[in-house]
Write an enzyme that holds these catalytic residues in place. Structure first.
Site, PDB file in Angstrom:
ATOM      1  N   LYS A  74       0.835  -1.200   0.000  1.00  0.00           N
ATOM      2  CA  LYS A  74       0.000   0.000   0.000  1.00  0.00           C
ATOM      3  C   LYS A  74       0.876   1.259   0.000  1.00  0.00           C
ATOM      4  O   LYS A  74       0.596   2.211  -0.716  1.00  0.00           O
ATOM      5  CB  LYS A  74      -0.944  -0.014   1.212  1.00  0.00           C
ATOM      6  N   THR A  75       1.932   1.227   0.815  1.00  0.00           N
ATOM      7  CA  THR A  75       2.845   2.366   0.858  1.00  0.00           C
ATOM      8  C   THR A  75       3.576   2.528  -0.464  1.00  0.00           C
ATOM      9  O   THR A  75       3.758   3.645  -0.966  1.00  0.00           O
ATOM     10  CB  THR A  75       3.866   2.195   2.002  1.00  0.00           C
ATOM     11  N   ASP A 119      -0.667   6.073   7.351  1.00  0.00           N
ATOM     12  CA  ASP A 119      -0.780   4.639   7.596  1.00  0.00           C
ATOM     13  C   ASP A 119      -1.592   4.411   8.876  1.00  0.00           C
ATOM     14  O   ASP A 119      -1.601   5.262   9.768  1.00  0.00           O
ATOM     15  CB  ASP A 119       0.617   4.028   7.741  1.00  0.00           C
ATOM     16  N   THR A 168      -5.887  -1.667   7.750  1.00  0.00           N
ATOM     17  CA  THR A 168      -6.217  -3.099   7.715  1.00  0.00           C
ATOM     18  C   THR A 168      -7.647  -3.323   8.183  1.00  0.00           C
ATOM     19  O   THR A 168      -8.142  -4.454   8.139  1.00  0.00           O
ATOM     20  CB  THR A 168      -5.259  -3.895   8.628  1.00  0.00           C
ATOM     21  N   ARG A 227       5.997  -8.168   0.497  1.00  0.00           N
ATOM     22  CA  ARG A 227       6.951  -7.807   1.538  1.00  0.00           C
ATOM     23  C   ARG A 227       7.643  -9.046   2.105  1.00  0.00           C
ATOM     24  O   ARG A 227       8.856  -9.064   2.324  1.00  0.00           O
ATOM     25  CB  ARG A 227       6.252  -7.028   2.658  1.00  0.00           C
TER      26      ARG A 227
END
Length: 336
Positions: A74-75, A119, A168, A227
């Site tokens: 997402k980042t 975030d 989330t 990730r």
């Protein structure tokens, strides 16, 4: 981004960003544009149209929220949007913004078309969140000056900006805040083929010669998360530096055993969660808070870090309150 030092962040399969992930970014292992961003094709298609339209209209991009499990870039996608728009991106997180003045300071320093990435946006305090309402809609904020009987509200204009939130837990966002996002995107887990593509591209960058069948074995253990795939690639790079050739299944399996990972990338906490339901609660159903107490973990850790992947591979079934394990998990246990 604020780094946590809790126990869950020390897990090899943790999807929380760490120093390793920053190392990966510095070594160009994350895509820098939409063309090289693998997967999420419908989202990419929509973003291309939105970005092009914003540039033609010479307006800030509409506000965006990305949600679902951590570790799905997402980042990274937010950084790509900033790059495609040719603007700066400033990052923070919900827990880091303690007071209204903290958010006012961030907003007032944004330049035209800048992107503000928050975030864990669902963890903003309600009184802080209220500042965003007029900021997102009217590009201005109301601040109180002086105090007591001399207090008055002053409107502070802001430069047009784009807020990108990552969460989330979409349901944890208040309705007033959620309704101010025009673009709400759910990121999905990656399939093994696309994870293999990411690993193949990044293995070339790291100068590791890995065969396709080895990449496939690695992707099987990546939990559908880029990730985690990149973290594993970093580990294999270390072994490759010492052993030179790791293109053997037996060698790779030995490495996996050394770092306590089985073929479905279940680690200690995953196994402890499943075995607790099986041995102590007779397969379930059992309430989440009971499981959390039994294994000394926070409910949020189990919900956000452990359960999404176990649900994906059908090892557990759950309702808003109870959890139970499935027969598919039993077959997995018998196969190893």
């Amino acid at each position: 981004m604020i780094e946590s030092t809790s126990k869950k962040d020390n897990r090899l399969v943790s999807t929380t960003e760490t120093k390793v992930d920053k190392w990966l970014f510095q070594n160009n292992l994350r895509p820098k544009d939409l063309k090289n961003y693998i997967w999420q094709n419908n989202i990419k298609k929509h973003l291309k149209v939105s970005i092009s339209s914003s540039k033609i209209r010479k307006e800030a991009l509409d506000h965006i929220i990305f949600y679902w499990p951590p570790g799905l870039w997402k980042t990274t996608l937010s950084n790509i949007i900033s790059s495609e728009m040719g603007t700066n991106m400033k990052s923070t997180s919900g827990p880091a913004i303690d007071k209204q003045s903290d958010l006012v300071s961030v907003l007032s320093n944004l330049e035209n078309w800048d992107i503000l990435f928050i975030d864990e946006i669902h963890r903003l305090r309600p009184q802080v969140e209220e500042i965003l309402y007029t900021a997102m809609e009217d590009f201005q904020i109301d601040i109180m000056v002086w105090s007591w009987t001399w207090a008055q509200s002053v409107k502070l204009p802001l430069e047009p900006f784009t807020l990108i939130g990552a969460t989330t837990r979409l349901s944890a966002l208040s309705s007033p805040l959620r309704d101010r996002f025009w673009n709400i995107f759910k990121l999905d887990f990656y399939n093994n083929i696309d994870i293999s593509k990411i690993l193949k591209n990044n293995s070339k960058i790291l100068k590791i010669n890995l065969w396709d069948n080895i990449l496939s074995m690695v992707s099987d253990r990546a939990r559908g998360t880029p990730r985690i795939a990149n973290r594993l690639l970093k580990i294999l790079r270390d072994y490759h530096t010492i052993w030179k050739d790791i293109n053997e299944k037996s060698i790779l399996n030995s490495i996996f055993e050394d770092i306590w990972i089985d073929k479905l990338w279940l680690d200690y906490l995953d196994k402890k969660y499943l075995e607790t339901i099986f041995t102590k609660f007779n397969w379930g159903p059992v309430w989440l808070n009971t499981i959390a107490s039994a294994i000394w973990e926070e409910e949020g850790t189990l919900e956000d870090v452990v359960e999404p992947y176990l649900l994906q591979i059908w090892f557990i079934d759950r309702s808003p309150r109870w959890r139970r394990i499935t027969l598919i998990w039993e077959k997995h246990i018998k196969s190893i």
